[in-house]
Motif scaffolding. Structure first.
Motif, PDB file in Angstrom:
ATOM      1  N   CYS A 118       4.868  -5.761  -7.051  1.00  0.00           N
ATOM      2  CA  CYS A 118       3.795  -4.830  -7.050  1.00  0.00           C
ATOM      3  C   CYS A 118       4.381  -3.480  -6.522  1.00  0.00           C
ATOM      4  O   CYS A 118       5.676  -3.290  -6.403  1.00  0.00           O
ATOM      5  CB  CYS A 118       2.907  -5.312  -6.074  1.00  0.00           C
ATOM      6  SG  CYS A 118       3.433  -5.595  -4.150  1.00  0.00           S
ATOM      7  N   GLY A 119       3.556  -2.666  -6.579  1.00  0.00           N
ATOM      8  CA  GLY A 119       3.830  -1.228  -6.128  1.00  0.00           C
ATOM      9  C   GLY A 119       4.503  -1.193  -4.784  1.00  0.00           C
ATOM     10  O   GLY A 119       5.435  -0.470  -4.459  1.00  0.00           O
ATOM     11  N   THR A 120       3.792  -2.104  -3.749  1.00  0.00           N
ATOM     12  CA  THR A 120       4.097  -2.123  -2.359  1.00  0.00           C
ATOM     13  C   THR A 120       5.764  -2.385  -2.190  1.00  0.00           C
ATOM     14  O   THR A 120       6.471  -2.079  -1.387  1.00  0.00           O
ATOM     15  CB  THR A 120       3.131  -2.889  -1.805  1.00  0.00           C
ATOM     16  OG1 THR A 120       1.836  -2.404  -1.706  1.00  0.00           O
ATOM     17  CG2 THR A 120       3.354  -3.139  -0.250  1.00  0.00           C
ATOM     18  N   HIS A 153      -0.403   6.501   0.567  1.00  0.00           N
ATOM     19  CA  HIS A 153      -1.135   5.010   0.816  1.00  0.00           C
ATOM     20  C   HIS A 153      -0.431   4.284   1.869  1.00  0.00           C
ATOM     21  O   HIS A 153       0.720   4.644   2.242  1.00  0.00           O
ATOM     22  CB  HIS A 153      -0.734   4.208  -0.528  1.00  0.00           C
ATOM     23  CG  HIS A 153      -1.421   3.164  -0.622  1.00  0.00           C
ATOM     24  ND1 HIS A 153      -0.741   1.999  -0.318  1.00  0.00           N
ATOM     25  CD2 HIS A 153      -2.441   2.798  -1.203  1.00  0.00           C
ATOM     26  CE1 HIS A 153      -1.636   0.869  -0.372  1.00  0.00           C
ATOM     27  NE2 HIS A 153      -2.423   1.349  -1.131  1.00  0.00           N
ATOM     28  N   CYS A 177       1.025   1.643   1.923  1.00  0.00           N
ATOM     29  CA  CYS A 177       2.533   0.977   1.724  1.00  0.00           C
ATOM     30  C   CYS A 177       3.508   2.061   2.125  1.00  0.00           C
ATOM     31  O   CYS A 177       4.673   1.659   2.220  1.00  0.00           O
ATOM     32  CB  CYS A 177       2.495   0.570   0.442  1.00  0.00           C
ATOM     33  SG  CYS A 177       2.569   1.550  -0.980  1.00  0.00           S
ATOM     34  N   ASN A 183      -5.195   8.021  -3.945  1.00  0.00           N
ATOM     35  CA  ASN A 183      -6.117   6.946  -4.625  1.00  0.00           C
ATOM     36  C   ASN A 183      -7.541   7.220  -3.785  1.00  0.00           C
ATOM     37  O   ASN A 183      -8.263   6.633  -4.594  1.00  0.00           O
ATOM     38  CB  ASN A 183      -5.364   5.519  -4.184  1.00  0.00           C
ATOM     39  CG  ASN A 183      -4.983   5.525  -2.823  1.00  0.00           C
ATOM     40  OD1 ASN A 183      -4.216   6.299  -2.220  1.00  0.00           O
ATOM     41  ND2 ASN A 183      -5.722   4.595  -1.927  1.00  0.00           N
ATOM     42  N   ASP A 201       4.979   8.208  -5.164  1.00  0.00           N
ATOM     43  CA  ASP A 201       4.196   7.074  -5.457  1.00  0.00           C
ATOM     44  C   ASP A 201       3.332   7.357  -6.530  1.00  0.00           C
ATOM     45  O   ASP A 201       2.556   8.176  -6.296  1.00  0.00           O
ATOM     46  CB  ASP A 201       3.317   6.743  -4.124  1.00  0.00           C
ATOM     47  CG  ASP A 201       2.165   5.814  -4.441  1.00  0.00           C
ATOM     48  OD1 ASP A 201       2.132   5.133  -5.370  1.00  0.00           O
ATOM     49  OD2 ASP A 201       1.542   5.219  -3.394  1.00  0.00           O
ATOM     50  N   GLN A 214      -1.018   5.279  -9.012  1.00  0.00           N
ATOM     51  CA  GLN A 214      -2.429   5.868  -9.501  1.00  0.00           C
ATOM     52  C   GLN A 214      -2.177   6.637 -10.852  1.00  0.00           C
ATOM     53  O   GLN A 214      -3.332   6.826 -11.713  1.00  0.00           O
ATOM     54  CB  GLN A 214      -3.149   6.594  -8.473  1.00  0.00           C
ATOM     55  CG  GLN A 214      -3.810   5.531  -7.498  1.00  0.00           C
ATOM     56  CD  GLN A 214      -4.848   4.672  -7.863  1.00  0.00           C
ATOM     57  OE1 GLN A 214      -5.534   4.569  -8.858  1.00  0.00           O
ATOM     58  NE2 GLN A 214      -5.002   3.505  -7.071  1.00  0.00           N
ATOM     59  N   SER A 259       2.164  -0.011 -11.018  1.00  0.00           N
ATOM     60  CA  SER A 259       1.657  -1.200 -10.866  1.00  0.00           C
ATOM     61  C   SER A 259       0.688  -1.672 -11.753  1.00  0.00           C
ATOM     62  O   SER A 259      -0.290  -0.984 -11.912  1.00  0.00           O
ATOM     63  CB  SER A 259       0.982  -1.214  -9.446  1.00  0.00           C
ATOM     64  OG  SER A 259       0.300  -2.540  -8.932  1.00  0.00           O
ATOM     65  N   HIS A 272      -1.564  -3.709 -12.386  1.00  0.00           N
ATOM     66  CA  HIS A 272      -2.986  -3.878 -12.149  1.00  0.00           C
ATOM     67  C   HIS A 272      -3.966  -2.865 -12.231  1.00  0.00           C
ATOM     68  O   HIS A 272      -5.005  -2.850 -12.133  1.00  0.00           O
ATOM     69  CB  HIS A 272      -3.489  -4.908 -11.169  1.00  0.00           C
ATOM     70  CG  HIS A 272      -3.406  -4.368  -9.561  1.00  0.00           C
ATOM     71  ND1 HIS A 272      -4.394  -3.765  -9.007  1.00  0.00           N
ATOM     72  CD2 HIS A 272      -2.479  -4.069  -8.929  1.00  0.00           C
ATOM     73  CE1 HIS A 272      -4.061  -3.358  -7.788  1.00  0.00           C
ATOM     74  NE2 HIS A 272      -2.715  -3.551  -7.607  1.00  0.00           N
ATOM     75  N   LYS A 273      -3.227  -1.679 -11.963  1.00  0.00           N
ATOM     76  CA  LYS A 273      -4.152  -0.233 -12.077  1.00  0.00           C
ATOM     77  C   LYS A 273      -4.289   0.142 -13.663  1.00  0.00           C
ATOM     78  O   LYS A 273      -4.902   1.264 -13.696  1.00  0.00           O
ATOM     79  CB  LYS A 273      -3.060   0.804 -11.356  1.00  0.00           C
ATOM     80  CG  LYS A 273      -2.946   0.404  -9.916  1.00  0.00           C
ATOM     81  CD  LYS A 273      -4.260   0.337  -8.838  1.00  0.00           C
ATOM     82  CE  LYS A 273      -3.705   0.083  -7.551  1.00  0.00           C
ATOM     83  NZ  LYS A 273      -4.873  -0.025  -6.845  1.00  0.00           N
ATOM     84  N   CYS A 307      -8.005  -0.945  -0.891  1.00  0.00           N
ATOM     85  CA  CYS A 307      -6.646  -1.804  -1.362  1.00  0.00           C
ATOM     86  C   CYS A 307      -6.171  -2.748  -0.510  1.00  0.00           C
ATOM     87  O   CYS A 307      -5.669  -3.631  -0.660  1.00  0.00           O
ATOM     88  CB  CYS A 307      -5.609  -0.753  -1.558  1.00  0.00           C
ATOM     89  SG  CYS A 307      -5.878   0.165  -2.796  1.00  0.00           S
TER      90      CYS A 307
HETATM   91  N1  PLP Z   1       0.134   3.319  -4.092  1.00  0.00           N
HETATM   92  C1  PLP Z   1      -1.178   3.651  -4.470  1.00  0.00           C
HETATM   93  C2  PLP Z   1      -1.566   5.080  -4.469  1.00  0.00           C
HETATM   94  C3  PLP Z   1      -1.966   2.611  -4.507  1.00  0.00           C
HETATM   95  O1  PLP Z   1      -3.554   3.108  -4.800  1.00  0.00           O
HETATM   96  C4  PLP Z   1      -1.873   1.258  -4.490  1.00  0.00           C
HETATM   97  C5  PLP Z   1      -2.778   0.289  -4.552  1.00  0.00           C
HETATM   98  O2  PLP Z   1      -3.558  -0.482  -4.198  1.00  0.00           O
HETATM   99  C6  PLP Z   1      -0.599   0.959  -4.102  1.00  0.00           C
HETATM  100  C7  PLP Z   1       0.409   2.056  -3.966  1.00  0.00           C
HETATM  101  C8  PLP Z   1      -0.153  -0.362  -3.852  1.00  0.00           C
HETATM  102  O3  PLP Z   1       0.096  -0.928  -5.124  1.00  0.00           O
HETATM  103  P1  PLP Z   1       0.066  -2.591  -5.146  1.00  0.00           P
HETATM  104  O4  PLP Z   1      -1.412  -3.220  -5.156  1.00  0.00           O
HETATM  105  O5  PLP Z   1       0.575  -2.975  -6.515  1.00  0.00           O
HETATM  106  O6  PLP Z   1       0.793  -3.246  -3.982  1.00  0.00           O
END
Ligand code: PLP
Length: 383
Positions: free
Chosen positions: A72-74, A100, A102, A155, A180, A183, A203, A205-206, A331
């Motif tokens: 994932c992005g995180t 975010h 994360c 986001n 990051d 989005q 990521s 799923h976005k 999120c």
């Molecule tokens: N960075 C931003 C700007 C996000 O909107 C999100 C999403 O939720 C994330 C990071 C984290 O991504 P992920 O859900 O793939 O961990």
């Protein structure tokens, strides 16, 4: 599955594109080998991963050895930030309080655990970090190894930064630049051969891909240690047997996003501008957050409306009326709490905020219905 609900929370997540699902089904039902195995089944699985990497790198104009798959992005951002501190000697990270969680929570961990310094830049009324403050921070203490970490698209409010300009400033001062881009990927063009960014992440799923798969971009000349140790997959940057279906699905989703980008963006711009205009016409006290022509993502509209109840009530009333929107960021826990992003903006405390986010699936009829619902909620003073 078609329902009569109106989903306007695409910044939280997107549904799987049917063409992506078809690719994932094909991969999932025919390919089961472990990509690390040297036999035929393993080699077929490995080919899927490497073809997917090629396809994503082509869209991003990145080299194959600069792209690593993550869950994932995180995970990608955690790997990059901790790696920059532990392996590249970064001692000060310049960021924004509107990032975010994360990013923010990782920075706070690194501050307390690795004793790095974190500087949060002041932001303007639209939520963008102050340009003067960035310049001053870049020039301050040239002997300290620094990294700038700023999100491309916020986001919650959709406001963007100029990646090219900030990247150039960072290069001029020999400061690392991490963004990051979760989005932005799938909605904007990133030419990584020319964009002066050292690290970024996406990521799936976005952008209408599956959940549980993402990637990180690490520019060629940076060597980081992984977060996860084990089987040395992803050229030792991310151990763990690869999510082949997810990787193939993400590559397809990005390919679709890229090839349809112009028409999707034009549609988003039309939808956003219409909803914004109609909502502003409903009540002179309605206002929009982070709204800067040409510098705000067309998929996000963050709206402040006069309050006479809690945010949850507006969202709950929208939900009851069949509209899924969000209060700030949905999120993390799904529980609406005061947003750290909105807290930094000059919003009247007598206002409450709702985030609508759109996609190419959003129709004019849906927007008509949302305007009617908002009109009746406000006239009935339910909010
Ligand atoms: N960075 C931003 C700007 C996000 O909107 C999100 C999403 O939720 C994330 C990071 C984290 O991504 P992920 O859900 O793939 O961990």
């Amino acid at each position: 599955m078609k329902t009569d609900r109106i989903y306007l929370d695409y910044a939280a997540t997107t549904p799987l594109d049917p063409e992506v699902l078809a690719v994932m089904c094909e991969v999932g039902t025919t390919i089961f080998g472990n990509p690390s195995s040297i036999h035929a089944e393993g080699r077929v699985a490995r080919t899927i991963i490497e073809e997917s990497r090629k396809s994503i790198c082509k869209v991003l104009n990145a080299s194959l050895n600069e792209l690593f798959f993550t869950s994932c992005g995180t995970e990608a951002h955690n790997t990059i930030l901790t790696g920059a501190v532990r392996d590249l000697g970064v001692r000060r990270i310049i960021s924004s309080p509107l990032e975010h969680h994360c990013i923010l929570h990782t920075l706070e961990y690194l501050r307390s655990h690795d004793r790095i310094e974190v500087v949060y830049l002041p932001v303007n009324a639209f939520g963008q970090p102050s340009q003067e403050a960035i310049q001053a921070e870049l020039a301050r203490d040239p002997e300290i190894k620094k990294m700038v970490s700023l999100m491309h698209v916020n986001n919650e409010i959709g406001v963007q930064i100029d990646l090219l300009e900030i990247g150039r400033l960072c290069r001029d001062h020999q400061v690392l630049f991490h963004s990051d881009t979760v989005q932005g990927i799938g909605f904007d063009r990133y030419d990584l051969q020319h964009l002066p960014v050292d690290f970024m992440a996406g990521s799936a799923h976005k952008f209408f891909g599956p959940k549980g798969i993402g990637f990180m971009f690490i520019r060629n000349d940076h060597r980081l240690h992984p977060l996860l140790y084990g089987g040395s997959q992803e050229r030792n940057m991310r151990s763990g047997t690869e999510n082949i279906m997810g990787i193939a699905g993400m590559a397809k989703a990005l390919e679709l996003a890229h090839s349809n980008q112009d028409s999707r963006i034009a549609h988003l711009q039309a939808i956003r501008s219409r909803l914004k205009g109609e909502l502003l016409a409903l009540d002179p006290d309605i206002s929009i957050n982070g709204d800067l022509p040409g510098q705000t993502s067309p998929k996000i509209l963050s709206v402040n409306v006069p309050r006479d109840a809690r945010t949850e009530l507006l969202l709950m009333n929208l939900d009851i009326a069949g509209v899924s929107a969000s209060g700030g960021s949905a999120c993390s826990s799904g529980v609406e709490s005061a947003s750290h992003v909105l807290a930094h903006l000059p919003i009247d405390p007598d206002q409450t905020t709702v985030r609508f986010s759109f996609s190419h699936h959003t129709t004019d009829q849906e927007i008509d219905r949302v305007i009617d619902i908002m009109d009746s909620l406000m006239r009935r003073k339910v909010v």
